[in-house]
Design an enzyme around this catalytic site. Structure first.
Site, PDB file in Angstrom:
ATOM      1  N   GLU A  33     -69.467  13.224  28.102  1.00  0.00           N
ATOM      2  CA  GLU A  33     -68.181  13.327  27.390  1.00  0.00           C
ATOM      3  C   GLU A  33     -67.329  12.092  27.677  1.00  0.00           C
ATOM      4  O   GLU A  33     -66.173  12.188  28.107  1.00  0.00           O
ATOM      5  CB  GLU A  33     -67.449  14.639  27.747  1.00  0.00           C
ATOM      6  CG  GLU A  33     -68.248  15.861  27.325  1.00  0.00           C
ATOM      7  CD  GLU A  33     -67.475  17.178  27.298  1.00  0.00           C
ATOM      8  OE1 GLU A  33     -66.348  17.245  27.806  1.00  0.00           O
ATOM      9  OE2 GLU A  33     -68.027  18.162  26.740  1.00  0.00           O
TER      10      GLU A  33
ATOM     11  N   GLU B  64     -74.728  20.807  25.542  1.00  0.00           N
ATOM     12  CA  GLU B  64     -73.794  21.865  25.960  1.00  0.00           C
ATOM     13  C   GLU B  64     -73.499  22.717  24.735  1.00  0.00           C
ATOM     14  O   GLU B  64     -72.976  22.209  23.730  1.00  0.00           O
ATOM     15  CB  GLU B  64     -72.503  21.270  26.542  1.00  0.00           C
ATOM     16  CG  GLU B  64     -72.720  20.603  27.890  1.00  0.00           C
ATOM     17  CD  GLU B  64     -71.444  20.164  28.584  1.00  0.00           C
ATOM     18  OE1 GLU B  64     -70.384  20.782  28.365  1.00  0.00           O
ATOM     19  OE2 GLU B  64     -71.527  19.182  29.355  1.00  0.00           O
TER      20      GLU B  64
END
Ligand code: AHR
Length: 495
Positions: A175, A299
């Site tokens: 991220e 994810e």
């Protein structure tokens, strides 16, 4: 009861379903690693090298193909040298992302890599690009994979591991558009290119490097990343998308107490994954026409409000029959898009978010989501074939979604494997699978269902939701099953 036909063309083979689509993600977050997976060698909980024996057995049963670690956001603050060597000497740090608790680094590289060997799964190491250095990451790769004479190989030997491990998947930054450094895609792309240059293939080990891809519908990130990062730099990019039932991150909703409308909104928000895959893959096709860069949904899962009385930063939530439908819908989608989707990792394995396993002291519970992974495991390594289901709309109030989701594969022996879910809370479905020229000699079916989507497995009643045998009526080129409301089924048709 509704009637629907599922048309299967077993001869129309589409793409290989990489086993890694059934992968998992475990972060140093709450009770995922500590207490969930790792209890330490001296624990009263039965363990193997400090890892809970019940968890090892449960993960082996679903044939866990790959495990991503150590984060998540934690990865970009993790300094691997803190987690090697004599345990009492390991540095203690603050886990700033998840509750500001003390991280004692007792679970580190050796513990993780040995666990993957024990499970027979691929390790997927998430490297620190946000707050680490190029040298640090390059040395980690050397430590894990180099077999000759080198400073890091010597250090590994000194710490008790003579031979290197095999490391395939290496993520570089997590991220990076958010907790991993709040970068712009152009800047990240440059850093990624630099970092990956120094992560070398040592001693016959071949790294499969993964660049940080987009957050949900950030199509511009995908586009700009792939303008700058090419197939000779990366083998895959990641995608993160969580299902939040209310769509409101400040009030996400409860895992077990929700209205029918919220249930349907959860299903419809999960199905948004289809749009995300379509649009990101379209951009990938533009930059990478020969399909050499994979998409890894590393994810995914439901994200609810934490259970009452638990630490906000620990992200502990229960897991109900609704989650089983969510898991089935996502896994069927990943199978369907397996031309590009080469891996997916549910967040997270134990005690965090849409966990497949929950633990409390010595007790362990297998969640409805776990049972879906168990039902679907036969798809691993098989070939997706063409299938089309007659569908119908289901819903309550403002929230609606198509009721059925399915995928079908053929294995090396020519057997067909069908997985299907019925999200409707009111309608049973008589599903006629039309297999055309494929005539099954015999069939086996299993189903996971509960009349109420709020049903969950508790520590006192751990088997409220579990797989049951499913009757399959075979005809000439057909197989018929009954799907009750809120159910997930798997049928194997033997050649
Ligand atoms: O899975 C929990 C967190 O969600 C991860 O650490 C992060 O990558 C994502 O935002």
């Amino acid at each position: 009861m509704k009637a629907a036909v599922l048309k299967i063309d077993a001869e129309k083979r589409l793409s290989r379903i990489n086993p890694e689509i059934y992968g998992h993600f475990s972060e140093h977050l709450g009770r995922c690693i500590y207490n969930g997976i790792f209890v330490g060698e001296d624990s009263a909980v039965p363990n193997k090298n400090g890892v809970r024996s019940d968890v090892i057995e449960a993960l082996k049963n679903i044939r866990i193909p790959v495990l991503r670690w150590p984060g998540g956001c934690f990865a970009d603050e993790y300094h691997w040298k803190d987690g090697i060597g004599e345990k009492s000497q390991r540095k203690k740090m603050v886990n700033t992302n998840w509750g500001h608790v003390v991280e004692d680094n007792s679970f580190g590289t050796h513990e993780f890599m040995d666990l993957c060997e024990e499970l027979g799964c691929e390790p997927y190491v998430a490297g620190n690009l946000g707050s680490g250095t190029v040298q640090e990451l390059a040395e980690w790769v050397e430590y894990m994979t180099f077999d000759g004479v080198s400073p890091m190989a010597e250090l590994r030997r000194k710490n008790g591991r003579e031979k290197p491990w095999k490391l395939k998947y290496l993520g570089i930054g997590n991220e990076s558009w958010g907790c991993g450094g709040n970068m712009r895609p152009e800047y990240y792309a440059d850093l990624y290119r630099q970092y990956q240059s120094f992560c070398k293939d040592h001693s016959g080990n071949r790294l499969f490097k993964v660049a940080c891809g987009p957050n949900a519908d950030d199509y511009s990130w995908t586009d700009k990343l792939l303008e700058n990062v090419k197939s000779w730099h990366t083998k895959a990019i990641s995608l993160h998308y969580y299902t939040v039932p209310t769509g409101d991150w400040s009030h996400k909703g409860s895992a077990t107490e929700f209205s029918d409308e919220e249930y349907y909104s959860t299903i419809s928000k999960t199905l948004y994954m289809r749009e995300l895959l379509d649009k990101h893959i379209e951009i990938m096709d533009k930059h990478d026409a020969d399909n050499s860069i994979g998409l890894i949904v590393d994810e995914w899962g439901c994200w609810y409000d934490v259970e009452e009385g638990t630490a906000p930063g620990f992200l502990y939530q229960q897991n109900a029959m609704r989650d089983a439908i969510v898991a089935a819908v996502n896994l069927n989608l990943f199978n369907e898009y397996s031309r590009r989707v080469i891996m997916a990792n549910i967040a997270q394995t134990v005690n965090v978010l849409q966990a497949v396993i929950l633990t409390e002291g010595e007790k362990m519970v297998l969640t409805p989501t776990y049972h879906v992974f168990d039902l679907f495991k036969e798809h691993q390594g098989s070939t997706l074939v063409s299938s089309q289901a007659e569908n119908f709309d289901t819903g309550s109030g403002e929230s609606h979604a198509p009721a059925l989701s399915q995928s079908v594969s053929v294995d090396g022996e020519g057997n067909l494997f069908i997985t299907v879910s019925n999200a409707s809370l009111s309608d049973s479905v008589k599903l006629s699978c039309d297999t055309g020229e494929f005539k099954a000699a015999r069939a086996e079916g299993r189903i996971v269902t509960a009349a109420d989507p709020r049903t969950y497995n508790s520590f006192d009643e751990p088997e409220r939701v579990k797989p049951q045998p499913l009757e399959v009526a075979l005809g000439e080129g057909s197989a018929e099953i009954i799907l009750p409301p809120c159910s997930v089924a798997a049928v194997k048709l033997f050649k």
